[in-house]
Design an enzyme around this catalytic site. Structure first.
Site, PDB file in Angstrom:
ATOM      1  N   MET A  14     -32.628  23.275 -10.542  1.00  0.00           N
ATOM      2  CA  MET A  14     -33.841  23.824  -9.930  1.00  0.00           C
ATOM      3  C   MET A  14     -34.981  22.845 -10.672  1.00  0.00           C
ATOM      4  O   MET A  14     -34.928  22.442 -11.512  1.00  0.00           O
ATOM      5  CB  MET A  14     -34.117  25.160 -10.989  1.00  0.00           C
ATOM      6  CG  MET A  14     -33.400  26.221 -10.548  1.00  0.00           C
ATOM      7  SD  MET A  14     -33.179  26.843  -9.103  1.00  0.00           S
ATOM      8  CE  MET A  14     -34.959  27.121  -8.590  1.00  0.00           C
ATOM      9  N   MET A  39     -33.490  37.965  -6.280  1.00  0.00           N
ATOM     10  CA  MET A  39     -33.918  38.131  -7.680  1.00  0.00           C
ATOM     11  C   MET A  39     -33.960  39.670  -8.112  1.00  0.00           C
ATOM     12  O   MET A  39     -34.294  40.377  -7.208  1.00  0.00           O
ATOM     13  CB  MET A  39     -35.442  37.551  -7.547  1.00  0.00           C
ATOM     14  CG  MET A  39     -35.590  36.122  -7.011  1.00  0.00           C
ATOM     15  SD  MET A  39     -37.128  35.467  -7.133  1.00  0.00           S
ATOM     16  CE  MET A  39     -37.093  34.296  -5.985  1.00  0.00           C
ATOM     17  N   SER A  43     -34.824  28.061   2.961  1.00  0.00           N
ATOM     18  CA  SER A  43     -34.742  29.255   1.989  1.00  0.00           C
ATOM     19  C   SER A  43     -35.725  30.450   2.716  1.00  0.00           C
ATOM     20  O   SER A  43     -36.762  30.110   3.272  1.00  0.00           O
ATOM     21  CB  SER A  43     -35.541  29.166   0.580  1.00  0.00           C
ATOM     22  OG  SER A  43     -35.897  30.516   0.104  1.00  0.00           O
ATOM     23  N   ASP A  65     -33.416  22.642  -5.785  1.00  0.00           N
ATOM     24  CA  ASP A  65     -34.116  23.666  -5.108  1.00  0.00           C
ATOM     25  C   ASP A  65     -35.318  23.777  -6.113  1.00  0.00           C
ATOM     26  O   ASP A  65     -35.544  24.125  -7.074  1.00  0.00           O
ATOM     27  CB  ASP A  65     -33.224  24.834  -5.584  1.00  0.00           C
ATOM     28  CG  ASP A  65     -33.858  26.269  -4.920  1.00  0.00           C
ATOM     29  OD1 ASP A  65     -34.671  26.209  -4.103  1.00  0.00           O
ATOM     30  OD2 ASP A  65     -33.238  27.377  -5.450  1.00  0.00           O
ATOM     31  N   GLY A  66     -36.588  23.912  -4.848  1.00  0.00           N
ATOM     32  CA  GLY A  66     -37.963  24.001  -5.499  1.00  0.00           C
ATOM     33  C   GLY A  66     -38.697  22.812  -5.280  1.00  0.00           C
ATOM     34  O   GLY A  66     -38.595  21.820  -5.754  1.00  0.00           O
ATOM     35  N   GLY A  67     -39.830  23.135  -4.465  1.00  0.00           N
ATOM     36  CA  GLY A  67     -40.984  22.197  -4.333  1.00  0.00           C
ATOM     37  C   GLY A  67     -40.344  20.913  -3.410  1.00  0.00           C
ATOM     38  O   GLY A  67     -41.050  19.809  -3.316  1.00  0.00           O
ATOM     39  N   MET A 112     -30.384  35.072  -8.882  1.00  0.00           N
ATOM     40  CA  MET A 112     -31.350  34.821  -9.902  1.00  0.00           C
ATOM     41  C   MET A 112     -31.134  36.105 -10.665  1.00  0.00           C
ATOM     42  O   MET A 112     -32.207  36.944 -10.467  1.00  0.00           O
ATOM     43  CB  MET A 112     -32.749  34.368  -9.440  1.00  0.00           C
ATOM     44  CG  MET A 112     -32.650  32.799  -9.201  1.00  0.00           C
ATOM     45  SD  MET A 112     -34.385  32.423  -8.334  1.00  0.00           S
ATOM     46  CE  MET A 112     -33.723  32.977  -6.895  1.00  0.00           C
ATOM     47  N   ASP A 164     -32.535  34.044  -1.522  1.00  0.00           N
ATOM     48  CA  ASP A 164     -32.923  34.062  -3.067  1.00  0.00           C
ATOM     49  C   ASP A 164     -32.746  35.163  -3.382  1.00  0.00           C
ATOM     50  O   ASP A 164     -33.845  36.252  -3.141  1.00  0.00           O
ATOM     51  CB  ASP A 164     -34.190  33.265  -3.004  1.00  0.00           C
ATOM     52  CG  ASP A 164     -34.272  31.929  -2.905  1.00  0.00           C
ATOM     53  OD1 ASP A 164     -33.593  31.280  -3.580  1.00  0.00           O
ATOM     54  OD2 ASP A 164     -34.996  31.353  -2.285  1.00  0.00           O
ATOM     55  N   GLY A 178     -38.327  31.973  -9.188  1.00  0.00           N
ATOM     56  CA  GLY A 178     -39.034  32.995  -9.094  1.00  0.00           C
ATOM     57  C   GLY A 178     -40.125  33.425  -7.816  1.00  0.00           C
ATOM     58  O   GLY A 178     -40.339  34.235  -7.545  1.00  0.00           O
ATOM     59  N   HIS A 197     -30.330  29.706   3.068  1.00  0.00           N
ATOM     60  CA  HIS A 197     -30.364  29.763   1.497  1.00  0.00           C
ATOM     61  C   HIS A 197     -31.248  31.165   1.231  1.00  0.00           C
ATOM     62  O   HIS A 197     -32.404  31.565   1.827  1.00  0.00           O
ATOM     63  CB  HIS A 197     -31.437  28.770   0.745  1.00  0.00           C
ATOM     64  CG  HIS A 197     -31.388  28.661  -0.604  1.00  0.00           C
ATOM     65  ND1 HIS A 197     -30.295  27.881  -1.488  1.00  0.00           N
ATOM     66  CD2 HIS A 197     -32.352  29.197  -1.439  1.00  0.00           C
ATOM     67  CE1 HIS A 197     -30.995  28.428  -2.573  1.00  0.00           C
ATOM     68  NE2 HIS A 197     -31.828  28.963  -2.676  1.00  0.00           N
ATOM     69  N   GLY A 200     -37.896  25.573   1.464  1.00  0.00           N
ATOM     70  CA  GLY A 200     -38.578  27.085   1.631  1.00  0.00           C
ATOM     71  C   GLY A 200     -39.963  26.791   2.261  1.00  0.00           C
ATOM     72  O   GLY A 200     -39.711  26.952   3.486  1.00  0.00           O
ATOM     73  N   SER A 201     -40.888  26.749   1.562  1.00  0.00           N
ATOM     74  CA  SER A 201     -42.217  26.853   2.230  1.00  0.00           C
ATOM     75  C   SER A 201     -42.263  25.487   3.022  1.00  0.00           C
ATOM     76  O   SER A 201     -43.375  25.254   3.762  1.00  0.00           O
ATOM     77  CB  SER A 201     -43.279  26.903   1.318  1.00  0.00           C
ATOM     78  OG  SER A 201     -43.021  25.826   0.142  1.00  0.00           O
ATOM     79  N   GLY A 204     -41.610  31.016  -4.278  1.00  0.00           N
ATOM     80  CA  GLY A 204     -41.581  29.832  -3.477  1.00  0.00           C
ATOM     81  C   GLY A 204     -43.055  29.195  -3.585  1.00  0.00           C
ATOM     82  O   GLY A 204     -44.012  29.728  -4.083  1.00  0.00           O
ATOM     83  N   GLY A 205     -43.090  27.987  -3.002  1.00  0.00           N
ATOM     84  CA  GLY A 205     -44.361  27.055  -2.804  1.00  0.00           C
ATOM     85  C   GLY A 205     -44.998  26.487  -4.006  1.00  0.00           C
ATOM     86  O   GLY A 205     -46.147  26.318  -4.225  1.00  0.00           O
ATOM     87  N   HIS A 212     -28.309  32.208  -3.713  1.00  0.00           N
ATOM     88  CA  HIS A 212     -28.744  31.870  -5.007  1.00  0.00           C
ATOM     89  C   HIS A 212     -29.109  33.224  -5.733  1.00  0.00           C
ATOM     90  O   HIS A 212     -29.918  33.901  -5.619  1.00  0.00           O
ATOM     91  CB  HIS A 212     -29.901  30.899  -4.733  1.00  0.00           C
ATOM     92  CG  HIS A 212     -30.418  30.628  -6.108  1.00  0.00           C
ATOM     93  ND1 HIS A 212     -31.892  29.932  -6.000  1.00  0.00           N
ATOM     94  CD2 HIS A 212     -30.077  30.460  -7.189  1.00  0.00           C
ATOM     95  CE1 HIS A 212     -32.034  29.612  -7.325  1.00  0.00           C
ATOM     96  NE2 HIS A 212     -31.153  29.776  -8.179  1.00  0.00           N
TER      97      HIS A 212
HETATM   98  C1  DX5 Z   1     -37.210  29.994  -6.052  1.00  0.00           C
HETATM   99  C2  DX5 Z   1     -36.171  29.825  -5.251  1.00  0.00           C
HETATM  100  C3  DX5 Z   1     -36.229  28.701  -4.260  1.00  0.00           C
HETATM  101  C4  DX5 Z   1     -37.472  28.603  -3.524  1.00  0.00           C
HETATM  102  C5  DX5 Z   1     -37.694  27.658  -2.667  1.00  0.00           C
HETATM  103  O1  DX5 Z   1     -37.020  30.740  -7.280  1.00  0.00           O
HETATM  104  O2  DX5 Z   1     -35.046  29.566  -5.777  1.00  0.00           O
HETATM  105  O3  DX5 Z   1     -35.197  28.723  -3.342  1.00  0.00           O
HETATM  106  O4  DX5 Z   1     -37.969  29.629  -2.808  1.00  0.00           O
HETATM  107  O5  DX5 Z   1     -39.031  27.451  -2.029  1.00  0.00           O
HETATM  108  P1  DX5 Z   1     -40.042  26.294  -1.973  1.00  0.00           P
HETATM  109  O6  DX5 Z   1     -39.255  25.012  -1.243  1.00  0.00           O
HETATM  110  O7  DX5 Z   1     -41.177  26.775  -1.415  1.00  0.00           O
HETATM  111  O8  DX5 Z   1     -40.216  25.766  -3.260  1.00  0.00           O
HETATM  112 ZN    ZN Z   2     -33.280  29.243  -4.274  1.00  0.00          ZN
END
Ligand code: DX5
Ligand code: ZN
Length: 223
Positions: A136, A36, A7, A174-176, A67, A34, A141, A32, A196-197, A143-144, A65
């Site tokens: 999710m 928003m 991401s 997706d996420g963490g 959102m 994001d 909302g 990916h 992402g991070s 990353g990290g 993605h």
């Molecule tokens: C958050 C995003 C994710 C996120 C992933 O709303 O949909 O794609 O940025 O980032 P990490 O991997 O750092 O959780």
């Molecule tokens: Zn995402």
């Protein structure tokens, strides 16, 4: 084989083209993106113009993605901007079945996403329509954030539900996602991992991070 989907949310947007090329050269399978809207989730990120710019920077599939509320108003613009996979939140529309079919009509892959608090039953009736189901593992909302452990049994229940229905859409998480939990995600049924991070950070370059993630997942490096 799993797919790693970096991401760009935590990438350096002042050097976006170089950041995307670094992920591509480092063995990413998707990029990916994001999107928003400041309403479905508090932050605002970017729209189709940035997707179009990313499209020019890479030949990798773009996993978009959304959102955003009322994705029915905007999905066509993202399809036209070069998205390959368009993921919509089931919480954001009353017409998920129609929307998934409309995405197919534009010759794109259609994904459906669930927030952590949304039960699997919300997407059970579209399991045959979706190309990808995304869970999710954080509240969307930012990353990290830290992976919510309850999402591992949810992934396993999703896989069981899909097996029982005799369908096999991609399962994206997706996420963490990090080197420390990626194998557990794959073991629970995920085959597309958003990172992402764990790819874009200050500690190491995307290539090194992607290599570590793939190795932690127990997967051979791509040829
Ligand atoms: C958050 C995003 C994710 C996120 C992933 O709303 O949909 O794609 O940025 O980032 P990490 O991997 O750092 O959780
Ligand atoms: Zn995402």
């Amino acid at each position: 084989m799993i797919k790693l989907a970096p991401s760009i949310l935590t990438a350096d947007f002042g050097n976006l083209e170089a950041q995307i090329r670094a992920a591509e050269a480092g063995g990413a399978d998707y990029i990916h993106l994001d999107v928003m809207d400041g309403r479905f989730v508090p932050p605002i990120t970017f729209g189709p113009l940035v997707v179009e710019a990313v499209r020019r920077a890479t030949s990798l599939p773009l996993d978009v993605h959304l959102m955003i509320i009322e994705p029915e108003r905007h999905f066509e613009a993202f399809a036209e901007a070069g998205a390959d996979i368009i993921n919509l939140h089931v919480e954001a529309t009353s017409h998920i079945d129609r929307l998934l079919r409309s995405i197919h009509a534009m010759h794109k892959r259609a994904g459906v996403c669930l927030n952590p608090g949304t039960p699997l039953s919300a997407i059970e009736e579209v399991a045959e329509v979706a190309d990808q189901i995304m869970l999710m593992a954080i509240n969307p909302g930012w990353g990290g954030q830290k992976f919510l452990p309850a999402m591992l049994p949810k992934l396993r229940r999703l896989k069981q539900m899909l097996d029982a229905r005799g369908v096999a859409p991609d399962i994206e998480v997706d996420g963490g996602v990090k080197a420390g939990n990626i194998a557990a995600c794959v073991g629970a049924g995920a085959n597309v991992l958003v990172c992402g991070s764990s790819v874009y950070n200050r500690e190491a370059a995307p290539r090194e991070n992607l290599h570590d993630l793939r190795a932690a997942a127990g997967q051979p490096a791509p040829a």
